[in-house]
Design a protein around this motif. Structure first.
Motif, short mmCIF file in Angstrom:
data_model
loop_
_atom_site.label_atom_id
_atom_site.label_comp_id
_atom_site.label_asym_id
_atom_site.label_seq_id
_atom_site.Cartn_x
_atom_site.Cartn_y
_atom_site.Cartn_z
N ALA A 118 -38.76 25.93 -12.25
CA ALA A 118 -38.71 26.17 -10.81
C ALA A 118 -39.34 25.02 -10.05
CB ALA A 118 -39.42 27.48 -10.46
N ASP A 119 -38.85 24.82 -8.84
CA ASP A 119 -39.37 23.82 -7.91
C ASP A 119 -40.50 24.43 -7.10
OD1 ASP A 119 -39.82 21.98 -5.86
OD2 ASP A 119 -37.70 21.52 -5.60
N LEU A 121 -41.56 23.72 -4.30
CA LEU A 121 -41.25 23.83 -2.86
C LEU A 121 -40.27 24.96 -2.56
CD1 LEU A 121 -40.95 20.07 -1.82
CD2 LEU A 121 -42.96 21.53 -1.92
N HIS A 122 -39.68 25.54 -3.62
CA HIS A 122 -38.70 26.62 -3.44
C HIS A 122 -38.88 27.62 -4.58
CE1 HIS A 122 -36.74 24.04 -0.46
NE2 HIS A 122 -36.80 23.07 -1.35
N LEU A 123 -39.95 28.37 -4.52
CA LEU A 123 -40.28 29.28 -5.62
C LEU A 123 -39.38 30.52 -5.61
CD1 LEU A 123 -44.17 29.10 -5.34
CD2 LEU A 123 -42.76 28.11 -7.16
N PRO A 124 -38.88 30.91 -6.79
CA PRO A 124 -38.01 32.09 -6.88
C PRO A 124 -38.83 33.38 -6.96
CG PRO A 124 -38.22 31.09 -9.03
CD PRO A 124 -39.03 30.22 -8.08
N SER A 127 -42.13 37.09 -1.28
CA SER A 127 -43.26 36.81 -0.40
C SER A 127 -44.39 37.80 -0.67
CB SER A 127 -42.83 36.90 1.07
OG SER A 127 -41.86 35.93 1.36
N ALA A 147 -45.36 21.22 2.89
CA ALA A 147 -44.34 22.20 2.52
C ALA A 147 -44.77 22.98 1.28
CB ALA A 147 -43.01 21.50 2.27
N ARG A 150 -47.39 25.55 2.30
CA ARG A 150 -46.76 26.65 3.04
C ARG A 150 -45.98 27.58 2.11
NH1 ARG A 150 -47.72 26.26 8.24
NH2 ARG A 150 -48.11 24.22 9.20
N GLU A 151 -45.34 27.00 1.09
CA GLU A 151 -44.63 27.83 0.13
C GLU A 151 -45.61 28.66 -0.71
OE1 GLU A 151 -41.08 29.11 -2.10
OE2 GLU A 151 -41.82 28.85 -0.06
N ARG A 154 -46.70 31.48 1.40
CA ARG A 154 -45.66 32.52 1.49
C ARG A 154 -45.75 33.52 0.34
NH1 ARG A 154 -40.90 33.85 -0.72
NH2 ARG A 154 -40.82 32.01 -2.08
#
Length: 249
Positions: A118-119, A121-124, A127, A147, A150-151, A154
């Motif tokens: 996983a990235d 910056l874009h977690l699967p 929230s 970013a 912030r992720e 979230r």
């Protein structure tokens, strides 16, 4: 801050930076552990253990949801697992370098951890689903630090904890000696052992570009974290940032 995130040579935007970092770590994965332990004289193991102890209260809660992000070959994950009860929820160990993650997965194959490609910056992840996020020597490689924070914010629950273990640049005579080693000796050893001097030339550059502690603490506060602090390790060569997600979204 002067930089928003990692800037590998030749990268012109965040997407190119992320791709370059992924390719670099995929290429050095086979020799990554050997070289890191050799270069640090195994002090890196002490840093992981010390960081893990800082979160032992949360780790001891079997219901706590925990993520080791940018987990690499899994050494931080293994340090965290030492404080987990046998029947606890598995630790999530995530990285976007498939080759690094594959080596980590072998380490905790019989342990209570789940590897996830996983990235950061874009977690699967949902929230407000995690109690603790830890990152060891991977955060500075993100293409955008704000970013990333912030992720993390979230996916953390209100009052959830964040720990970022990262390199720093100490001052004084120790800093000068460290800089000489970091910028001259380390790339040469990297070339000799894994045939890739570029990756280990990038390392000191990435540390030099990373925000110093005061700026990093300000960035944490500006992205919604409270109780932000930094503890230096080994004369400030490395250090642990800790913070708590605010109760306000």
């Amino acid at each position: 801050m002067t930089t928003t995130g990692a800037k590998p040579p030749g990268a012109t935007d965040e997407a190119a930076a992320a791709q370059a970092v992924r390719q670099m770590f995929d290429s050095i994965a086979p020799r990554y552990d050997l070289l890191n332990h050799l270069l640090s004289a195994n002090v890196d193991r002490l840093w992981w253990r010390r960081a893990a102890r800082r979160f032992r209260v949360t780790l001891s809660n079997p219901d706590a949801a925990i993520l080791d992000i940018c987990c690499g070959t899994g050494d931080m994950t293994m340090a965290l697992l030492k404080h987990r009860p046998p029947t606890a929820r598995p630790i999530l160990a995530a990285d976007f370098s498939r080759n690094m993650l594959a080596r980590g997965a072998k380490k905790f194959q019989r342990s209570n951890a789940v590897p996830i490609e996983a990235d950061a910056l874009h977690l699967p992840l949902r929230s407000a689903s995690l109690d603790l996020i830890v990152s060891a020597f991977g955060f500075r490689n993100l293409a955008n630090y704000e970013a990333g924070l912030r992720e993390f914010h979230r996916v953390l629950k209100p009052n959830g904890q964040l720990g970022i273990l990262e390199f720093s640049e100490p001052g004084g005579l120790i800093g000068k000696a460290y800089a000489l080693y970091f910028r001259r000796v380390l790339p040469a050893i990297g070339r000799a052992i894994c045939g890739n001097a570029g990756a280990y030339s990038y390392l000191p550059t990435s540390v030099g570009n990373f925000p110093p502690p005061a700026e990093m603490l300000a960035l944490l506060a500006s992205t919604g974290y409270t109780q932000c602090a930094w503890s230096p390790y080994t004369f400030g060569i490395a250090g642990l940032y800790i913070a708590q997600r605010s109760t306000v979204a």
